[in-house]
Design an enzyme around this catalytic site. Structure first.
Site, PDB file in Angstrom:
ATOM      1  N   VAL A  27      -3.409  -3.037   4.993  1.00  0.00           N
ATOM      2  CA  VAL A  27      -2.228  -2.677   5.771  1.00  0.00           C
ATOM      3  C   VAL A  27      -2.324  -3.371   7.124  1.00  0.00           C
ATOM      4  CG1 VAL A  27      -0.893  -0.792   6.770  1.00  0.00           C
ATOM      5  CG2 VAL A  27      -2.125  -0.436   4.620  1.00  0.00           C
ATOM      6  N   VAL A  28      -1.422  -4.331   7.352  1.00  0.00           N
ATOM      7  CA  VAL A  28      -1.390  -5.030   8.639  1.00  0.00           C
ATOM      8  C   VAL A  28       0.049  -5.110   9.115  1.00  0.00           C
ATOM      9  CG1 VAL A  28      -3.438  -6.418   8.177  1.00  0.00           C
ATOM     10  CG2 VAL A  28      -1.207  -7.323   7.584  1.00  0.00           C
ATOM     11  N   ARG A  79       2.989   1.197  13.557  1.00  0.00           N
ATOM     12  CA  ARG A  79       3.512   1.101  12.205  1.00  0.00           C
ATOM     13  C   ARG A  79       2.388   0.993  11.176  1.00  0.00           C
ATOM     14  NH1 ARG A  79       5.343  -2.305   8.233  1.00  0.00           N
ATOM     15  NH2 ARG A  79       7.097  -1.463   7.108  1.00  0.00           N
ATOM     16  N   SER A 132     -10.231   5.430  -2.128  1.00  0.00           N
ATOM     17  CA  SER A 132      -9.423   4.510  -1.351  1.00  0.00           C
ATOM     18  C   SER A 132     -10.235   3.372  -0.755  1.00  0.00           C
ATOM     19  CB  SER A 132      -8.727   5.255  -0.212  1.00  0.00           C
ATOM     20  OG  SER A 132      -8.031   4.333   0.604  1.00  0.00           O
ATOM     21  N   SER A 180       0.819  -1.217   0.000  1.00  0.00           N
ATOM     22  CA  SER A 180       0.000   0.000   0.000  1.00  0.00           C
ATOM     23  C   SER A 180       0.850   1.263   0.000  1.00  0.00           C
ATOM     24  CB  SER A 180      -0.928   0.001   1.210  1.00  0.00           C
ATOM     25  OG  SER A 180      -1.866  -1.047   1.103  1.00  0.00           O
ATOM     26  N   PHE A 181       2.024   1.200   0.610  1.00  0.00           N
ATOM     27  CA  PHE A 181       2.903   2.365   0.677  1.00  0.00           C
ATOM     28  C   PHE A 181       3.297   2.852  -0.720  1.00  0.00           C
ATOM     29  CE2 PHE A 181       6.736   4.706   2.088  1.00  0.00           C
ATOM     30  CZ  PHE A 181       6.172   5.409   3.134  1.00  0.00           C
ATOM     31  N   GLU A 182       3.306   1.948  -1.704  1.00  0.00           N
ATOM     32  CA  GLU A 182       3.695   2.306  -3.074  1.00  0.00           C
ATOM     33  C   GLU A 182       2.534   2.859  -3.897  1.00  0.00           C
ATOM     34  OE1 GLU A 182       6.586  -0.121  -1.206  1.00  0.00           O
ATOM     35  OE2 GLU A 182       4.518  -0.723  -1.622  1.00  0.00           O
TER      36      GLU A 182
END
Length: 182
Positions: free
Chosen positions: A98-99, A105, A130, A73-75
């Site tokens: 996101v886990v 974090r 989203s 997900s960060f990308e």
């Protein structure tokens, strides 16, 4: 109150089944990018599958949906920004799970992703939707995977509805601006 926002009230008898849903159609062709995280692909793909079915029912053909996969997900925000800058897409949809073992974090990653997507949307005027989710509790168990697969299917329908309705609204608004009404 703006007259254009009001729809006539439709009433149905309790015995008769409701008529099939008729969605408004677009005046111009729409093209959507769907950017999906590959992390927990078997869960996140349920969002994509449900999104594709619902968006087609709402008048956007599968041939007008381009699918992209990123590692996590960060990308997603960087890909969304590059795609938005092409001006090829009328909307971009992001999906990811996101886990992490530590609460700070994964919440940090999810918050960062959402804020970055909003920033891209405001800078490019390409709406971004989203379905990047951060569960409070996620365990690598069959029961959790099944629960979140079903949850992502629901989110896929919801994000398709939001995408289609926003694109219709923007199409109407831009027409009003061009006509000097707004």
């Amino acid at each position: 109150m703006n007259q254009m926002l009001q729809d006539p009230e439709v009433r149905h008898s309790p015995e008769a089944p409701p008529p099939p849903t008729q969605h408004r159609r677009f005046a111009k062709p729409q093209r959507v990018a769907f950017v999906q995280s590959s992390w927990h692909r078997e869960v996140v793909e349920e969002c994509r599958i449900a999104f594709l079915a619902e968006i087609e029912a709402r008048g956007i053909a599968p041939a007008h949906i381009d699918l992209f996969e990123v590692p996590g997900s960060f990308e997603i925000p960087l890909h969304a920004q590059i795609l938005a800058k092409t001006r090829r897409y009328t909307a971009i949809v992001a999906a990811g799970l996101v886990v992490d073992g530590g609460i700070y974090r994964h919440e940090f990653v999810a918050d960062t992703v959402i804020k970055a997507l909003m920033d891209v949307q405001l800078r490019t005027e390409v709406p971004i939707f989203s379905a990047v989710l951060t569960p409070q509790q996620f365990h690598e168990s069959a029961a959790h995977f099944e629960f979140f697969r079903k949850h992502f299917a629901v989110k896929g329908i919801e994000v398709a509805e939001a995408c289609a309705n926003t694109l219709l609204s923007l199409e109407r608004l831009r027409g009003q601006v061009a006509a000097g009404i707004v």
